[in-house]
Design a protein around this motif. Structure first.
Motif, PDB file in Angstrom:
ATOM      1  N   VAL A 148     -32.519  12.669  -0.544  1.00  0.00           N
ATOM      2  CA  VAL A 148     -32.548  13.737   0.455  1.00  0.00           C
ATOM      3  C   VAL A 148     -31.453  13.513   1.498  1.00  0.00           C
ATOM      4  CG1 VAL A 148     -33.917  14.790   2.297  1.00  0.00           C
ATOM      5  CG2 VAL A 148     -34.963  14.298   0.083  1.00  0.00           C
ATOM      6  N   GLN A 149     -31.281  12.272   1.959  1.00  0.00           N
ATOM      7  CA  GLN A 149     -30.220  11.966   2.925  1.00  0.00           C
ATOM      8  C   GLN A 149     -28.856  12.364   2.363  1.00  0.00           C
ATOM      9  OE1 GLN A 149     -30.282  10.294   6.186  1.00  0.00           O
ATOM     10  NE2 GLN A 149     -32.377  11.033   6.040  1.00  0.00           N
ATOM     11  N   ASP A 150     -28.582  12.010   1.109  1.00  0.00           N
ATOM     12  CA  ASP A 150     -27.306  12.357   0.479  1.00  0.00           C
ATOM     13  C   ASP A 150     -27.126  13.869   0.395  1.00  0.00           C
ATOM     14  OD1 ASP A 150     -26.701   9.684   0.185  1.00  0.00           O
ATOM     15  OD2 ASP A 150     -27.195   9.608  -1.950  1.00  0.00           O
ATOM     16  N   ALA A 151     -28.193  14.590   0.056  1.00  0.00           N
ATOM     17  CA  ALA A 151     -28.106  16.045  -0.056  1.00  0.00           C
ATOM     18  C   ALA A 151     -27.815  16.682   1.302  1.00  0.00           C
ATOM     19  CB  ALA A 151     -29.402  16.612  -0.644  1.00  0.00           C
ATOM     20  N   LEU A 152     -28.459  16.185   2.348  1.00  0.00           N
ATOM     21  CA  LEU A 152     -28.223  16.734   3.679  1.00  0.00           C
ATOM     22  C   LEU A 152     -26.822  16.385   4.189  1.00  0.00           C
ATOM     23  CD1 LEU A 152     -31.699  16.157   5.352  1.00  0.00           C
ATOM     24  CD2 LEU A 152     -30.709  18.310   4.572  1.00  0.00           C
ATOM     25  N   ARG A 153     -26.350  15.190   3.878  1.00  0.00           N
ATOM     26  CA  ARG A 153     -24.981  14.835   4.271  1.00  0.00           C
ATOM     27  C   ARG A 153     -23.967  15.695   3.515  1.00  0.00           C
ATOM     28  NH1 ARG A 153     -27.242   9.505   5.259  1.00  0.00           N
ATOM     29  NH2 ARG A 153     -26.791   8.983   7.425  1.00  0.00           N
ATOM     30  N   ALA A 154     -24.325  16.154   2.321  1.00  0.00           N
ATOM     31  CA  ALA A 154     -23.445  17.053   1.565  1.00  0.00           C
ATOM     32  C   ALA A 154     -23.269  18.382   2.299  1.00  0.00           C
ATOM     33  CB  ALA A 154     -23.997  17.276   0.164  1.00  0.00           C
ATOM     34  N   VAL A 155     -24.256  18.781   3.093  1.00  0.00           N
ATOM     35  CA  VAL A 155     -24.122  19.993   3.909  1.00  0.00           C
ATOM     36  C   VAL A 155     -22.980  19.793   4.910  1.00  0.00           C
ATOM     37  CG1 VAL A 155     -25.248  21.438   5.656  1.00  0.00           C
ATOM     38  CG2 VAL A 155     -26.542  20.657   3.653  1.00  0.00           C
ATOM     39  N   VAL A 156     -22.955  18.655   5.565  1.00  0.00           N
ATOM     40  CA  VAL A 156     -21.901  18.348   6.533  1.00  0.00           C
ATOM     41  C   VAL A 156     -20.549  18.338   5.828  1.00  0.00           C
ATOM     42  CG1 VAL A 156     -21.038  16.653   8.195  1.00  0.00           C
ATOM     43  CG2 VAL A 156     -23.515  17.017   7.943  1.00  0.00           C
ATOM     44  N   SER A 157     -20.481  17.707   4.679  1.00  0.00           N
ATOM     45  CA  SER A 157     -19.243  17.652   3.911  1.00  0.00           C
ATOM     46  C   SER A 157     -18.745  19.046   3.552  1.00  0.00           C
ATOM     47  CB  SER A 157     -19.470  16.832   2.630  1.00  0.00           C
ATOM     48  OG  SER A 157     -18.342  16.889   1.798  1.00  0.00           O
ATOM     49  N   ARG A 158     -19.635  19.885   3.086  1.00  0.00           N
ATOM     50  CA  ARG A 158     -19.243  21.239   2.676  1.00  0.00           C
ATOM     51  C   ARG A 158     -18.741  22.065   3.864  1.00  0.00           C
ATOM     52  NH1 ARG A 158     -22.710  25.737  -0.728  1.00  0.00           N
ATOM     53  NH2 ARG A 158     -21.228  27.425  -0.385  1.00  0.00           N
ATOM     54  N   VAL A 159     -19.425  21.968   4.987  1.00  0.00           N
ATOM     55  CA  VAL A 159     -19.011  22.716   6.176  1.00  0.00           C
ATOM     56  C   VAL A 159     -17.628  22.250   6.633  1.00  0.00           C
ATOM     57  CG1 VAL A 159     -19.527  23.065   8.629  1.00  0.00           C
ATOM     58  CG2 VAL A 159     -21.346  23.275   6.931  1.00  0.00           C
ATOM     59  N   LEU A 160     -17.430  20.938   6.693  1.00  0.00           N
ATOM     60  CA  LEU A 160     -16.128  20.417   7.111  1.00  0.00           C
ATOM     61  C   LEU A 160     -15.032  20.771   6.104  1.00  0.00           C
ATOM     62  CD1 LEU A 160     -17.022  16.909   8.594  1.00  0.00           C
ATOM     63  CD2 LEU A 160     -16.493  19.024   9.819  1.00  0.00           C
ATOM     64  N   ARG A 161     -15.368  20.770   4.827  1.00  0.00           N
ATOM     65  CA  ARG A 161     -14.386  21.128   3.790  1.00  0.00           C
ATOM     66  C   ARG A 161     -13.937  22.589   3.960  1.00  0.00           C
ATOM     67  NH1 ARG A 161     -13.301  18.044  -0.268  1.00  0.00           N
ATOM     68  NH2 ARG A 161     -15.322  17.031  -0.259  1.00  0.00           N
ATOM     69  N   GLU A 162     -14.861  23.471   4.300  1.00  0.00           N
ATOM     70  CA  GLU A 162     -14.495  24.879   4.520  1.00  0.00           C
ATOM     71  C   GLU A 162     -13.564  25.017   5.719  1.00  0.00           C
ATOM     72  OE1 GLU A 162     -17.884  27.531   4.394  1.00  0.00           O
ATOM     73  OE2 GLU A 162     -18.557  26.686   2.490  1.00  0.00           O
ATOM     74  N   VAL A 163     -13.811  24.241   6.766  1.00  0.00           N
ATOM     75  CA  VAL A 163     -12.927  24.260   7.930  1.00  0.00           C
ATOM     76  C   VAL A 163     -11.554  23.690   7.544  1.00  0.00           C
ATOM     77  CG1 VAL A 163     -12.545  23.330  10.259  1.00  0.00           C
ATOM     78  CG2 VAL A 163     -14.814  24.187   9.598  1.00  0.00           C
ATOM     79  N   GLU A 164     -11.564  22.634   6.757  1.00  0.00           N
ATOM     80  CA  GLU A 164     -10.305  22.041   6.296  1.00  0.00           C
ATOM     81  C   GLU A 164      -9.487  23.070   5.517  1.00  0.00           C
ATOM     82  OE1 GLU A 164      -8.824  18.316   3.459  1.00  0.00           O
ATOM     83  OE2 GLU A 164     -10.755  19.287   3.050  1.00  0.00           O
ATOM     84  N   GLN A 165     -10.131  23.815   4.628  1.00  0.00           N
ATOM     85  CA  GLN A 165      -9.426  24.782   3.787  1.00  0.00           C
ATOM     86  C   GLN A 165      -8.873  25.956   4.583  1.00  0.00           C
ATOM     87  OE1 GLN A 165     -12.386  25.630   0.800  1.00  0.00           O
ATOM     88  NE2 GLN A 165     -11.932  23.768  -0.357  1.00  0.00           N
ATOM     89  N   THR A 166      -9.611  26.419   5.588  1.00  0.00           N
ATOM     90  CA  THR A 166      -9.147  27.568   6.369  1.00  0.00           C
ATOM     91  C   THR A 166      -8.285  27.146   7.550  1.00  0.00           C
ATOM     92  OG1 THR A 166     -11.107  27.592   7.792  1.00  0.00           O
ATOM     93  CG2 THR A 166     -11.189  28.923   5.764  1.00  0.00           C
ATOM     94  N   GLY A 167      -8.435  25.906   7.981  1.00  0.00           N
ATOM     95  CA  GLY A 167      -7.671  25.411   9.115  1.00  0.00           C
ATOM     96  C   GLY A 167      -8.220  25.832  10.467  1.00  0.00           C
ATOM     97  N   THR A 168      -9.364  26.507  10.468  1.00  0.00           N
ATOM     98  CA  THR A 168      -9.947  26.965  11.737  1.00  0.00           C
ATOM     99  C   THR A 168     -11.463  27.072  11.615  1.00  0.00           C
ATOM    100  OG1 THR A 168      -9.821  28.670  13.440  1.00  0.00           O
ATOM    101  CG2 THR A 168      -9.700  29.414  11.155  1.00  0.00           C
TER     102      THR A 168
END
Length: 166
Positions: free
Chosen positions: A16-36
């Protein structure tokens, strides 16, 4: 019949911890891809400064010997998200710094724009060595985020407690 719950042979807590941390990863990855950051979104990310793999400048480690909260909002650069970590450039008192943080070191993620928060348990191997308490572990303006508790007002705050009842 006993009230004791048998110990699980499946590491549900860790999964569960890994799955929830994947939420953080995905959100940051989307910001990385758009740059904003979209709309009014911005992030408070709290992490263990002495966790394995964390790399922050020495002056920040001295100022925050246990835990640190960073804000990703207006002034950040070079956000890079890998499978198990992220790095970002931020300015601290006008001094630029690059931070490298494994997702396993993250203890809280909060997006105040939509009152979404996740709280993580630090793994035993992530606990820092004992030291004297520092008066400045958490800056005053960020204390409310670092101490965020689940709310009963219907907001999207998630807190997961993995203590076992025996």
């Amino acid at each position: 019949m006993t009230d004791e719950t048998p110990e699980s042979l499946i590491p549900y807590d860790e999964i569960v911890q890994d799955a929830l941390r994947a939420v953080v990863s995905r959100v940051l990855r989307e910001v990385e891809q758009t740059g904003t950051l979209p709309g009014e979104h911005h992030f408070y990310i709290t992490f263990k400064t002495r966790a394995p793999g964390v790399s922050i400048p020495k002056h920040l480690l001295e100022r925050f010997p246990d835990e640190m909260t960073i804000v990703i909002q207006h002034r950040f650069w070079d956000l890079k998200v890998e499978e198990d970590n992220f790095s970002v450039g931020l300015s601290f008192g006008g001094v630029p710094a690059m931070l490298h943080v494994p997702f396993a070191a993250v203890t809280q993620f909060h997006d105040p724009a939509v009152e979404f928060a996740l709280t993580f348990q630090a793994a035993a191997e992530m606990q820092p060595d004992e030291h004297e308490a520092a008066e400045n572990d958490t800056p005053a303006e960020e204390e409310s985020v670092a101490d965020a508790e689940p709310r009963e007002d219907g907001s999207n705050v998630v807190s997961v407690d993995f203590t076992r009842k025996k």
